[in-house]
Scaffold this motif. Sequence first.
Motif, PDB file in Angstrom:
ATOM      1  N   LEU A  95       0.891  -1.158   0.000  1.00  0.00           N
ATOM      2  CA  LEU A  95       0.000   0.000   0.000  1.00  0.00           C
ATOM      3  C   LEU A  95       0.927   1.205   0.000  1.00  0.00           C
ATOM      4  CD1 LEU A  95      -2.699   1.494   0.304  1.00  0.00           C
ATOM      5  CD2 LEU A  95      -2.485   1.173   2.784  1.00  0.00           C
ATOM      6  N   THR A  96       0.853   2.033  -1.037  1.00  0.00           N
ATOM      7  CA  THR A  96       1.749   3.172  -1.184  1.00  0.00           C
ATOM      8  C   THR A  96       0.946   4.461  -1.165  1.00  0.00           C
ATOM      9  OG1 THR A  96       3.225   1.810  -2.539  1.00  0.00           O
ATOM     10  CG2 THR A  96       3.524   4.205  -2.654  1.00  0.00           C
ATOM     11  N   ALA A  97       1.360   5.393  -0.303  1.00  0.00           N
ATOM     12  CA  ALA A  97       0.748   6.724  -0.213  1.00  0.00           C
ATOM     13  C   ALA A  97       1.761   7.632   0.465  1.00  0.00           C
ATOM     14  CB  ALA A  97      -0.555   6.680   0.587  1.00  0.00           C
ATOM     15  N   PRO A  98       1.731   8.930   0.196  1.00  0.00           N
ATOM     16  CA  PRO A  98       2.693   9.809   0.858  1.00  0.00           C
ATOM     17  C   PRO A  98       2.524   9.818   2.373  1.00  0.00           C
ATOM     18  CG  PRO A  98       1.241  11.056  -0.638  1.00  0.00           C
ATOM     19  CD  PRO A  98       0.872   9.624  -0.744  1.00  0.00           C
ATOM     20  N   LYS A  99       1.257   9.647   2.831  1.00  0.00           N
ATOM     21  CA  LYS A  99       0.973   9.704   4.266  1.00  0.00           C
ATOM     22  C   LYS A  99      -0.290   8.902   4.552  1.00  0.00           C
ATOM     23  CE  LYS A  99      -0.150  13.200   7.821  1.00  0.00           C
ATOM     24  NZ  LYS A  99      -0.340  14.642   8.047  1.00  0.00           N
ATOM     25  N   LEU A 100      -0.260   8.133   5.638  1.00  0.00           N
ATOM     26  CA  LEU A 100      -1.440   7.430   6.134  1.00  0.00           C
ATOM     27  C   LEU A 100      -1.585   7.788   7.599  1.00  0.00           C
ATOM     28  CD1 LEU A 100      -3.766   5.344   6.116  1.00  0.00           C
ATOM     29  CD2 LEU A 100      -2.036   3.552   6.446  1.00  0.00           C
ATOM     30  N   THR A 101      -2.716   8.403   7.960  1.00  0.00           N
ATOM     31  CA  THR A 101      -2.988   8.772   9.347  1.00  0.00           C
ATOM     32  C   THR A 101      -3.931   7.749   9.955  1.00  0.00           C
ATOM     33  OG1 THR A 101      -2.706  11.113   8.848  1.00  0.00           O
ATOM     34  CG2 THR A 101      -3.905  10.576  10.861  1.00  0.00           C
ATOM     35  N   ILE A 102      -3.561   7.245  11.131  1.00  0.00           N
ATOM     36  CA  ILE A 102      -4.367   6.260  11.848  1.00  0.00           C
ATOM     37  C   ILE A 102      -5.140   6.974  12.952  1.00  0.00           C
ATOM     38  CG2 ILE A 102      -4.350   4.114  13.190  1.00  0.00           C
ATOM     39  CD1 ILE A 102      -3.295   3.735  10.302  1.00  0.00           C
ATOM     40  N   ASN A 103      -6.440   7.154  12.746  1.00  0.00           N
ATOM     41  CA  ASN A 103      -7.311   7.759  13.761  1.00  0.00           C
ATOM     42  C   ASN A 103      -8.186   6.727  14.455  1.00  0.00           C
ATOM     43  OD1 ASN A 103      -6.392  10.381  13.318  1.00  0.00           O
ATOM     44  ND2 ASN A 103      -7.953  10.811  11.785  1.00  0.00           N
ATOM     45  N   SER A 104      -8.296   5.521  13.903  1.00  0.00           N
ATOM     46  CA  SER A 104      -9.139   4.477  14.490  1.00  0.00           C
ATOM     47  C   SER A 104      -8.424   3.799  15.646  1.00  0.00           C
ATOM     48  CB  SER A 104      -9.486   3.416  13.443  1.00  0.00           C
ATOM     49  OG  SER A 104     -10.288   3.946  12.423  1.00  0.00           O
ATOM     50  N   PRO A 105      -9.080   3.699  16.809  1.00  0.00           N
ATOM     51  CA  PRO A 105      -8.454   2.999  17.935  1.00  0.00           C
ATOM     52  C   PRO A 105      -8.365   1.503  17.674  1.00  0.00           C
ATOM     53  CG  PRO A 105     -10.712   3.593  18.475  1.00  0.00           C
ATOM     54  CD  PRO A 105     -10.414   4.204  17.143  1.00  0.00           C
ATOM     55  N   GLU A 106      -7.385   0.876  18.315  1.00  0.00           N
ATOM     56  CA  GLU A 106      -7.206  -0.580  18.232  1.00  0.00           C
ATOM     57  C   GLU A 106      -6.998  -1.040  16.794  1.00  0.00           C
ATOM     58  OE1 GLU A 106      -6.949  -2.067  21.150  1.00  0.00           O
ATOM     59  OE2 GLU A 106      -7.754  -0.407  22.320  1.00  0.00           O
ATOM     60  N   ALA A 107      -6.265  -0.260  16.008  1.00  0.00           N
ATOM     61  CA  ALA A 107      -6.046  -0.580  14.596  1.00  0.00           C
ATOM     62  C   ALA A 107      -4.719  -1.297  14.398  1.00  0.00           C
ATOM     63  CB  ALA A 107      -6.089   0.700  13.757  1.00  0.00           C
ATOM     64  N   ARG A 108      -4.606  -1.935  13.260  1.00  0.00           N
ATOM     65  CA  ARG A 108      -3.354  -2.601  12.897  1.00  0.00           C
ATOM     66  C   ARG A 108      -3.203  -2.650  11.392  1.00  0.00           C
ATOM     67  NH1 ARG A 108      -3.988  -8.974  14.272  1.00  0.00           N
ATOM     68  NH2 ARG A 108      -4.127  -8.086  16.333  1.00  0.00           N
ATOM     69  N   ILE A 109      -1.944  -2.763  10.965  1.00  0.00           N
ATOM     70  CA  ILE A 109      -1.614  -3.130   9.591  1.00  0.00           C
ATOM     71  C   ILE A 109      -0.990  -4.500   9.700  1.00  0.00           C
ATOM     72  CG2 ILE A 109      -0.192  -2.646   7.573  1.00  0.00           C
ATOM     73  CD1 ILE A 109      -0.392   0.336   8.260  1.00  0.00           C
ATOM     74  N   GLN A 110      -1.442  -5.425   8.847  1.00  0.00           N
ATOM     75  CA  GLN A 110      -0.978  -6.803   8.984  1.00  0.00           C
ATOM     76  C   GLN A 110      -0.512  -7.388   7.659  1.00  0.00           C
ATOM     77  OE1 GLN A 110      -3.397  -9.186  11.520  1.00  0.00           O
ATOM     78  NE2 GLN A 110      -2.666 -11.110  10.676  1.00  0.00           N
ATOM     79  N   SER A 111       0.629  -8.067   7.727  1.00  0.00           N
ATOM     80  CA  SER A 111       1.167  -8.955   6.688  1.00  0.00           C
ATOM     81  C   SER A 111       1.322  -8.344   5.304  1.00  0.00           C
ATOM     82  CB  SER A 111       0.331 -10.231   6.597  1.00  0.00           C
ATOM     83  OG  SER A 111       0.406 -10.940   7.812  1.00  0.00           O
TER      84      SER A 111
END
Length: 194
Positions: free
Chosen positions: A126-142
């Motif tokens: 997944l390619t993007a200049p910026k990814l903001t994580i606002n969701s609680p209990e989130a993850r990026i996996q594998s």
Amino acid sequence: MKIKSLILSITSALILTLAVTTGCTSNNTSPTPTPSPTATPSPTETPDTTTTASIVDTNEAFEKAISSSGTWIICTLKDLTFEKELVLDGEFKNGKKDAAGKDVIQRKIALYTQDDAHNVTARFNLTAPKLTINSPEARIQSGTFKGDLYVSAKNFQLVDAKVDGNVYFTTEEAQSTFKMDDKSSVTGKRELKK
């Protein structure tokens, strides 16, 4: 040509079915979330969001799935590239209950496919200049996120994932609750940036 199209259609349908039925997860160290139908709240509770998985293979579908009106789990079927900043928004329930009987809050970007035995069969970027994580209990996996990650929510995790860029925490709570397993890596900085 017709045979090739037919094979691609059948393969796509099988991947979609496999991903939906297995919940796109292969992490054995945490509860194994599986997509569930939208829960019907009791008359006394205010519904948050409980949704099924979103299987995506286009930028438009991915953006919709990561929005506050999207889904708790976003499963990609191929590499996706964006020229703009992305935001993972909203609080979602995964359809499970914890030991106290409360709804489990969770959000996952699953950059992989898997087989029936939960073995990862393909990993995606997944390619993007910026990814903001606002969701609680989130993850990026594998899979791999290529760009800078800005974490504003508590308990964000990298699970068997790589960030090819920097991880910036916008609050001390986001930084202190961040977790990364030994299969994950970050190529750049990990620092607080208010």
